[in-house]
Design an enzyme around this catalytic site. Structure first.
Site, mmCIF file in Angstrom:
data_model
loop_
_atom_site.group_PDB
_atom_site.id
_atom_site.type_symbol
_atom_site.label_atom_id
_atom_site.label_comp_id
_atom_site.label_asym_id
_atom_site.label_seq_id
_atom_site.Cartn_x
_atom_site.Cartn_y
_atom_site.Cartn_z
ATOM 1 N N ARG A 16 0.822 -1.220 0.000
ATOM 2 C CA ARG A 16 0.000 0.000 0.000
ATOM 3 C C ARG A 16 0.854 1.268 0.000
ATOM 4 O O ARG A 16 0.463 2.299 -0.564
ATOM 5 C CB ARG A 16 -0.932 -0.049 1.237
ATOM 6 C CG ARG A 16 -1.910 1.128 1.348
ATOM 7 C CD ARG A 16 -2.926 0.877 2.454
ATOM 8 N NE ARG A 16 -3.451 2.087 3.033
ATOM 9 C CZ ARG A 16 -4.590 2.691 2.664
ATOM 10 N NH1 ARG A 16 -5.336 2.169 1.710
ATOM 11 N NH2 ARG A 16 -4.987 3.795 3.246
ATOM 12 N N ILE A 41 -5.898 8.887 -0.211
ATOM 13 C CA ILE A 41 -6.123 7.456 -0.397
ATOM 14 C C ILE A 41 -7.069 7.077 0.738
ATOM 15 O O ILE A 41 -6.871 7.476 1.885
ATOM 16 C CB ILE A 41 -4.791 6.669 -0.349
ATOM 17 C CG1 ILE A 41 -4.998 5.150 -0.457
ATOM 18 C CG2 ILE A 41 -3.979 6.959 0.893
ATOM 19 C CD1 ILE A 41 -3.674 4.356 -0.575
ATOM 20 N N SER A 42 -8.130 6.342 0.436
ATOM 21 C CA SER A 42 -9.143 6.030 1.448
ATOM 22 C C SER A 42 -8.576 5.165 2.570
ATOM 23 O O SER A 42 -7.616 4.412 2.365
ATOM 24 C CB SER A 42 -10.324 5.300 0.812
ATOM 25 O OG SER A 42 -10.828 6.024 -0.278
ATOM 26 N N GLN A 43 -9.210 5.265 3.720
ATOM 27 C CA GLN A 43 -8.868 4.429 4.879
ATOM 28 C C GLN A 43 -8.975 2.943 4.480
ATOM 29 O O GLN A 43 -9.924 2.561 3.781
ATOM 30 C CB GLN A 43 -9.887 4.759 5.971
ATOM 31 C CG GLN A 43 -9.743 3.990 7.253
ATOM 32 C CD GLN A 43 -11.010 4.084 8.099
ATOM 33 O OE1 GLN A 43 -12.101 4.342 7.587
ATOM 34 N NE2 GLN A 43 -10.860 3.873 9.382
#
Ligand code: SAH
Length: 219
Positions: free
Chosen positions: A35, A61-63
């Site tokens: 990630r 960037i989303s959780q």
């Protein structure tokens, strides 16, 4: 970032599995994706944390949990080749998760610089997900119908184009704005000319905006 597999494994156990997402295919995919490669260097130390992280150009960037939740709702039992359209590529991480799970992904981003960066990382990691720079509100007709459409920016409406490009029985997952600054995840299943709605978690996303931002080489 050495030891990222350890961080990814811990992220999946403590943030995703522990909150009731048990889809093994998805959990394995998230363990296998670096990630941090989707996050700019200065924020990489936060890339496995339980929060959204800046990726530049006012975007995030989303959780990890939100990525997992939306993926789980989008395709409860994906098959190899399930076709997905993502609106809001951002870092490209969500597209990587879907690709790692064996899905065929088109992803649309309105900010050219982000789109180019995401496409490069996806390619480096060996994913065939296709990033398109355009206004995602129109979807992408040429490769339709899609088995699923995932919108990863807050919208106050579901575009007709999205519903038209969805296969019968296909689902759209979207953070729909219900109040200023507050969204709620909605899953809409297309059943012929009808549809069936189910509401899930409250959440917060960056907004879906109009138009495209293309780099001006002369500025
Ligand atoms: N899914 C992403 C997170 C997305 S953040 C990830 O995994 O990192 C939301 C993204 O949607 C931002 O990059 C933003 O630029 C993009 N966006 C906003 N409005 C858009 C539109 N109309 N069409 C395409 N992308 C849009």
């Amino acid at each position: 970032m050495e030891g990222w597999r350890l961080y990814a494994g811990e992220m999946v156990t403590t943030q995703i599995y522990s909150r009731g997402i048990l889809n093994t295919n998805l959990l394995e995919a998230m363990k296998n994706i670096p990630r941090h490669m989707f996050v700019p260097l200065e924020y990489q130390r936060l890339s496995y944390s339980d929060c959204a992280v800046p990726i530049g150009l006012d975007q995030t960037i989303s959780q990890p949990y939100m990525v997992a939740k939306m993926t789980d709702l989008l395709v409860p039992s994906p098959e190899e080749g399930t076709k997905i359209l993502e609106i809001g590529t951002g870092s490209g991480y969500q597209a990587a998760v879907l690709s790692e799970m064996g899905m065929v992904v088109n992803s649309i981003e309105r900010i050219e610089e982000l789109g180019i960066r995401a496409q490069k990382v996806l390619r480096e990691l060996g994913y065939s997900a296709k990033v398109l720079v355009s206004d995602g509100r129109n979807g992408y007709e040429p490769d339709s119908p899609y088995d699923g459409i995932i919108v990863t920016a807050a919208s106050d409406r579901i575009e007709d184009a999205w519903m038209n490009q969805l296969a019968n029985g296909g689902r759209i997952v979207i953070p729909l704005r219900i109040k200023p600054g507050l969204e709620q995840l909605l899953v809409r299943v297309k059943r012929g000319s009808q549809c069936q709605d189910t509401w899930y978690d409250y959440c917060q996303f960056v907004p879906l905006l109009k138009g495209v931002i293309v780099d001006d080489p002369f500025s």
